[in-house]
Design a protein around this motif. Structure first.
Motif, PDB file in Angstrom:
ATOM      1  N   PRO A  76      -2.517   1.791 -59.155  1.00  0.00           N
ATOM      2  CA  PRO A  76      -2.991   1.671 -60.545  1.00  0.00           C
ATOM      3  C   PRO A  76      -1.994   2.285 -61.532  1.00  0.00           C
ATOM      4  O   PRO A  76      -1.847   1.797 -62.655  1.00  0.00           O
ATOM      5  N   ARG A  77      -1.297   3.336 -61.110  1.00  0.00           N
ATOM      6  CA  ARG A  77      -0.340   4.012 -62.000  1.00  0.00           C
ATOM      7  C   ARG A  77       0.775   3.091 -62.460  1.00  0.00           C
ATOM      8  O   ARG A  77       1.435   3.330 -63.466  1.00  0.00           O
ATOM      9  N   GLY A  79       0.225   0.029 -63.261  1.00  0.00           N
ATOM     10  CA  GLY A  79      -0.458  -1.035 -64.006  1.00  0.00           C
ATOM     11  C   GLY A  79      -0.998  -2.133 -63.107  1.00  0.00           C
ATOM     12  O   GLY A  79      -1.415  -3.184 -63.593  1.00  0.00           O
ATOM     13  N   PRO A 155      -1.621  11.011 -65.526  1.00  0.00           N
ATOM     14  CA  PRO A 155      -1.936   9.780 -66.253  1.00  0.00           C
ATOM     15  C   PRO A 155      -2.544  10.078 -67.624  1.00  0.00           C
ATOM     16  O   PRO A 155      -3.135  11.146 -67.813  1.00  0.00           O
ATOM     17  N   GLN A 157      -5.132  10.117 -70.736  1.00  0.00           N
ATOM     18  CA  GLN A 157      -6.600  10.209 -70.743  1.00  0.00           C
ATOM     19  C   GLN A 157      -7.164   9.524 -71.976  1.00  0.00           C
ATOM     20  O   GLN A 157      -6.517   9.492 -73.022  1.00  0.00           O
ATOM     21  N   LEU A 158      -8.367   9.032 -71.834  1.00  0.00           N
ATOM     22  CA  LEU A 158      -9.077   8.454 -72.981  1.00  0.00           C
ATOM     23  C   LEU A 158      -9.799   9.569 -73.725  1.00  0.00           C
ATOM     24  O   LEU A 158     -10.208  10.556 -73.116  1.00  0.00           O
ATOM     25  N   GLN A 185     -10.726   9.506 -67.456  1.00  0.00           N
ATOM     26  CA  GLN A 185      -9.668   9.046 -66.525  1.00  0.00           C
ATOM     27  C   GLN A 185      -9.392   7.553 -66.624  1.00  0.00           C
ATOM     28  O   GLN A 185      -8.532   7.037 -65.919  1.00  0.00           O
ATOM     29  N   ASP A 186     -10.182   6.858 -67.444  1.00  0.00           N
ATOM     30  CA  ASP A 186     -10.068   5.411 -67.582  1.00  0.00           C
ATOM     31  C   ASP A 186     -10.272   4.714 -66.234  1.00  0.00           C
ATOM     32  O   ASP A 186      -9.316   4.320 -65.553  1.00  0.00           O
ATOM     33  N   ARG A 188     -11.191   1.843 -65.500  1.00  0.00           N
ATOM     34  CA  ARG A 188     -10.975   0.395 -65.398  1.00  0.00           C
ATOM     35  C   ARG A 188      -9.908   0.099 -64.338  1.00  0.00           C
ATOM     36  O   ARG A 188      -8.910   0.826 -64.246  1.00  0.00           O
ATOM     37  N   TYR A 191      -6.270   0.114 -65.235  1.00  0.00           N
ATOM     38  CA  TYR A 191      -6.286   0.330 -66.692  1.00  0.00           C
ATOM     39  C   TYR A 191      -6.338  -1.011 -67.462  1.00  0.00           C
ATOM     40  O   TYR A 191      -5.773  -1.144 -68.534  1.00  0.00           O
ATOM     41  N   GLN A 192      -7.029  -2.022 -66.873  1.00  0.00           N
ATOM     42  CA  GLN A 192      -7.114  -3.333 -67.531  1.00  0.00           C
ATOM     43  C   GLN A 192      -7.751  -3.199 -68.922  1.00  0.00           C
ATOM     44  O   GLN A 192      -8.537  -2.290 -69.153  1.00  0.00           O
ATOM     45  N   ASP A 193      -7.404  -4.119 -69.827  1.00  0.00           N
ATOM     46  CA  ASP A 193      -7.954  -4.017 -71.179  1.00  0.00           C
ATOM     47  C   ASP A 193      -8.646  -5.326 -71.545  1.00  0.00           C
ATOM     48  O   ASP A 193      -8.000  -6.310 -71.871  1.00  0.00           O
TER      49      ASP A 193
END
Ligand code: SAM
Length: 233
Positions: A76-77, A79, A155, A157-158, A185-186, A188, A191-193
């Protein structure tokens, strides 16, 4: 060579599903878990452990067994786009499905004749089988200057905010922190948007719904049979 091992303990964690579990230990300091030993491991088997601040917990990614493993994985790191070798990753999808987490040891205790370790900073699913526990030895194992490949920095953060009437007032401080730190920590995938998408996460007996917009998570509602932040009591 094949070798058979048996679990020595089981994790009791507030994370009852994989979505929302931190990707590494200590990203969510409020995530407490309990390591419950099997009956044959009495108080003698942990004697002296209380003098250590952290423990290595070796476990089986039991919920990934059916998914098998791959030579290359997409951390995930990166993307979720770039691949690295499985042995250059911490992916659950690895041969033998063994995981390793460094947890803060909060307490050593006994309840109903069973020895347990209370820990914080967990990144583990409830029910995870533990195959070994060892003390962390800083003078041997702490290497803060080591090259860290694609994971050199923590990573991003939100920011997290609670929508009015989301139910936050039903939670104690520890539970609120667990939810806030977990969502920060998001969770998703990679980290998908997807703008406007609502996410749901189960933690500590609560169902938490939230939205993510421009680097900020907004918690819409918390419902369910709320327990304490450990989720297992
Ligand atoms: N710190 C460990 C390591 O490096 O081996 C785990 C890292 S792994 C990237 C962490 C993720 O594994 C969590 O976010 C969760 O999605 C998943 N996970 C945790 N416990 C699991 C289990 N028992 N079975 C399958 N997946 C699990």
């Amino acid at each position: 060579m094949s070798y058979t091992i048996e679990a020595v303990a089981t994790i009791r964690s507030p994370y009852t599903q994989k979505f929302g579990i931190p990707r590494q230990p200590h990203l969510v300091p409020a995530a407490r878990c309990r390591i419950e030993f099997a009956p044959q491991f009495g108080a003698d088997s942990v004697r002296g452990l209380e003098g250590f601040g952290y423990i290595w917990v070796q476990f089986v990614f039991h919920d990934a067994l059916a998914e098998g493993w791959a030579q290359m994985v997409r951390p995930p790191r990166l993307g979720g786009r770039k691949k690295v070798g499985v042995f250059a990753s911490r992916s659950p999808h690895r041969p033998n499905h063994l995981g390793l987490s460094l947890l803060k040891l909060e307490a050593v205790g006994q309840e109903n004749g069973r020895v347990f370790l209370e820990c914080s900073g967990a990144d583990l699913l409830d029910g995870t089988p533990v195959v070994d526990v060892k003390p962390y030895i800083p003078f041997v194992e702490a290497r803060p200057d080591a090259a860290a490949g694609f994971a050199a920095e923590a990573p991003p953060q939100l920011r997290v905010k609670w929508q009015p009437e989301s139910g936050a007032d039903r939670l104690d401080e520890a539970f609120r922190l667990l939810i806030e730190q977990s969502i920060a920590q998001d969770p998703r995938p990679a980290y998908q948007d997807i703008p406007g998408r609502e996410y749901a996460m189960a933690v500590g007996g609560a169902d938490v719904r939230f939205l993510i917009e421009e680097g900020c998570a907004r918690i819409i509602a918390v419902s369910g049979s709320l327990k304490d932040a450990n989720g297992s009591k």
